[in-house]
Design an enzyme around this catalytic site. Structure first.
Site, mmCIF file in Angstrom:
data_model
loop_
_atom_site.group_PDB
_atom_site.id
_atom_site.type_symbol
_atom_site.label_atom_id
_atom_site.label_comp_id
_atom_site.label_asym_id
_atom_site.label_seq_id
_atom_site.Cartn_x
_atom_site.Cartn_y
_atom_site.Cartn_z
ATOM 1 N N ASP A 30 1.090 -1.316 -0.071
ATOM 2 C CA ASP A 30 -0.001 0.044 0.244
ATOM 3 C C ASP A 30 0.981 1.182 0.169
ATOM 4 O O ASP A 30 1.911 1.310 0.475
ATOM 5 C CB ASP A 30 -1.009 0.123 0.976
ATOM 6 N N THR A 121 -13.253 -3.155 -9.117
ATOM 7 C CA THR A 121 -14.034 -2.844 -10.313
ATOM 8 C C THR A 121 -13.784 -1.982 -11.158
ATOM 9 O O THR A 121 -13.405 -0.732 -10.967
ATOM 10 C CB THR A 121 -15.387 -2.551 -9.690
ATOM 11 N N ASN A 217 -23.383 -6.418 -10.047
ATOM 12 C CA ASN A 217 -23.582 -5.398 -8.831
ATOM 13 C C ASN A 217 -24.975 -4.491 -9.342
ATOM 14 O O ASN A 217 -25.767 -4.225 -8.576
ATOM 15 C CB ASN A 217 -22.396 -4.630 -8.874
ATOM 16 N N CYS A 269 -19.378 0.023 -3.307
ATOM 17 C CA CYS A 269 -19.701 -0.744 -4.599
ATOM 18 C C CYS A 269 -20.771 -0.095 -5.193
ATOM 19 O O CYS A 269 -20.872 0.296 -6.509
ATOM 20 C CB CYS A 269 -19.574 -2.160 -4.497
#
Ligand code: UDX
Ligand code: UDX
Length: 442
Positions: A30, A121, A217, A269
């Site tokens: 990260d 995504t 989704n 999301c």
């Protein structure tokens, strides 16, 4: 297998930990040095049930390590999962700046075959763009004319379907693992990675895998907006949405899951992915009017809940409003696009004093809702309150002592944004109770 995961947020960290748990050697990377230092000590920056214990155990067994450097963290990895954030721009389009930066840095440090995996995504065609970015940024000594290189690399899409709050369980027992690949070698690496889980694996081309994530989704968001629209009609005609959902849900073609009416979907999301999919479709020449409506229904649902409060409470100004639950769903501390944000901010603008309790999300929520008084438990929240709003269905709220709640409140008025007290018969304690689509909110 040696695996690197770039981005140690909700998705990257769970993915990294679970890959290590099933036998791989994982490095979580990260850009945020503070986050990495915390993780090295076994402290998770997020709340996800079971994650901290799992990480501590994996660190002890030396199966997982943490790094803030892409160069050293990806050096020995065969597969590199990219799980950095993909926030929305103001027009709804996904902002892929972080994905591009990471792809470039991986390329600059690449000296042998690697499989780059999109986990975040991303819109269809991102895989193709990552491939180009890598090709153009490989160390010059490896580049060859015509865009090829002295060694191969692969780009693949392996969308995540993890629900926050049950992400580890979802990873370990997936309904399916979707993988979009461009080579047999990449397919074999994925078979090896997921072998311990023995999952149903669906192999497709890259673009189809990217679309499967968006389509899944968006479909789930559509189910929620559909049942929320039914709830609106239920309220108007005096029907009960819980019964309607039950009756619909027994039809195998429909299914009961994701038919819980409430104050709409939130999280990192659904809102972002629906926006991005509407944008992507429009850009490709198709107006996805169904999804535009899904998004609108979600906004209307929150406004309708506030209108119901305004109506039943009468004067909002100077009222003390208790809130149970702030996170976008239970078992997480995540406040991203939580319905509680819109609802509380609107009521604050109208002059209400808000006292809130959430088992995990109060630290994150306080930053976004500075004017709210956060209290230490659910009973402190209702003390002297003119009404109670239940906004997230944490299990502990469902078993509350309602006699005590009744005695503590100034006025016996409950608005249940998640139908979580549906079976409690709160009227018998003396409350006026309003759920969503229960035929009572007229
Ligand atoms: C992210 C995406 O937002 C989402 O679209 C996708 O489906 C899954 O991955 P999440 O893990 O919830 O979701 O995001 P977040 O918790 O914000 O974590 C992203 C991490 O990436 C952060 O820790 C951030 O510091 C890190 N990051 C970001 C990098 O390591 N490098 C960067 O260049 C940018
Ligand atoms: C979602 C997807 O489920 C997961 O597969 C994906 O990859 C990431 O996004 P998540 O956002 O963690 O997971 O939570 P989810 O359980 O799907 O709930 C999303 C939102 O919808 C929450 O705000 C929840 O309260 C709401 N919801 C869900 C409803 O309002 N009604 C329902 O019936 C189900």
């Amino acid at each position: 297998m040696e695996i690197a995961v770039v981005g140690s947020g909700y998705v990257g960290l769970v993915t990294g930990a679970c890959l290590a748990q099933i036998g791989h050697k994982v490095t979580c990377i990260d850009i945020n040095v503070e986050k990495i230092n915390k993780l090295k000590k076994g402290l998770t920056p997020i709340y996800e049930p079971g994650l901290e214990l799992m990480l501590k155990d994996l660190i002890k067994k030396k199966r997982i390590s943490f790094s803030s450097s892409i160069k050293s963290g990806t050096k020995d990895a065969v597969a590199i999962f990219i799980a950095v954030g993909t926030p929305s721009k103001s027009n709804g389009e996904a902002d892929l700046t972080y994905v591009e930066n990471v792809a470039r840095e991986i390329a600059e440090n690449m000296h042998s075959y690697k499989l780059l995996v999109e986990k975040s995504t991303v819109p269809a065609e991102t895989g193709y763009r990552i491939r180009r970015t890598v090709q153009m940024n490989l160390p010059k000594k490896y580049r060859k004319a015509g865009g090829s290189s002295s060694f191969n690399f692969d780009v693949a899409s392996n969308p995540e379907f993890l629900r926050e709050g049950s992400a580890i369980e979802d990873f370990m027992h997936p309904d399916r693992v979707v993988v979009g690949v461009e080579s047999k070698k990449a397919e074999e690496i994925f078979r090896e990675i997921y072998k311990p889980l023995k999952p149903r694996m669906i192999f497709t081309d890259l673009k189809s895998a990217e679309l499967i994530k968006h389509a899944s989704n968006s479909f789930l968001a559509t189910k929620i907006s559909f049942i929320n629209s039914i709830a609106q009609v239920c309220d108007r005609v005096g029907a009960d949405v819980l019964k309607v959902a039950e009756g619909m849900g027994y039809d195998k073609r429909i299914g009961r899951a994701f038919l819980d009416a409430g104050i709409g979907y939130g999280g990192s999301c659904f809102p972002k992915d629906v926006d991005a999919f509407v944008h992507l479709s429009h850009k490709s020449g198709y107006d996805f009017i169904l999804l535009e409506a899904v998004r609108k229904v979600n906004e209307v649902q929150r406004r309708a809940f506030v209108r119901m409060i305004e109506d039943k409470l009468w004067i909002v100004k100077n009222k003390t409003i208790a809130v149970w639950g702030l996170s976008f769903k239970p078992n997480t501390d995540d406040m991203r696009s939580a319905a509680a944000l819109d609802i509380i901010q609107t009521l604050q603008k109208e002059g209400a004093n808000i006292k809130a309790f959430d088992p995990q999300a109060m630290v994150n929520a306080q930053e976004l809702l500075p004017g709210v008084t956060m209290v230490k438990d659910m009973y402190c929240a209702v003390k002297g309150a003119h009404c109670l709003l239940a906004l997230t269905e944490w299990a502990e709220f469902k078993t509350a002592d309602f006699k005590k709640v009744y005695n503590l409140m100034q006025q016996p008025l409950i608005f249940d944004g998640r139908n979580m007290f549906a079976g409690h018969n709160l009227e018998k304690f003396g409350f006026e109770y309003y759920g969503i689509g229960r035929g009572l909110s007229k």
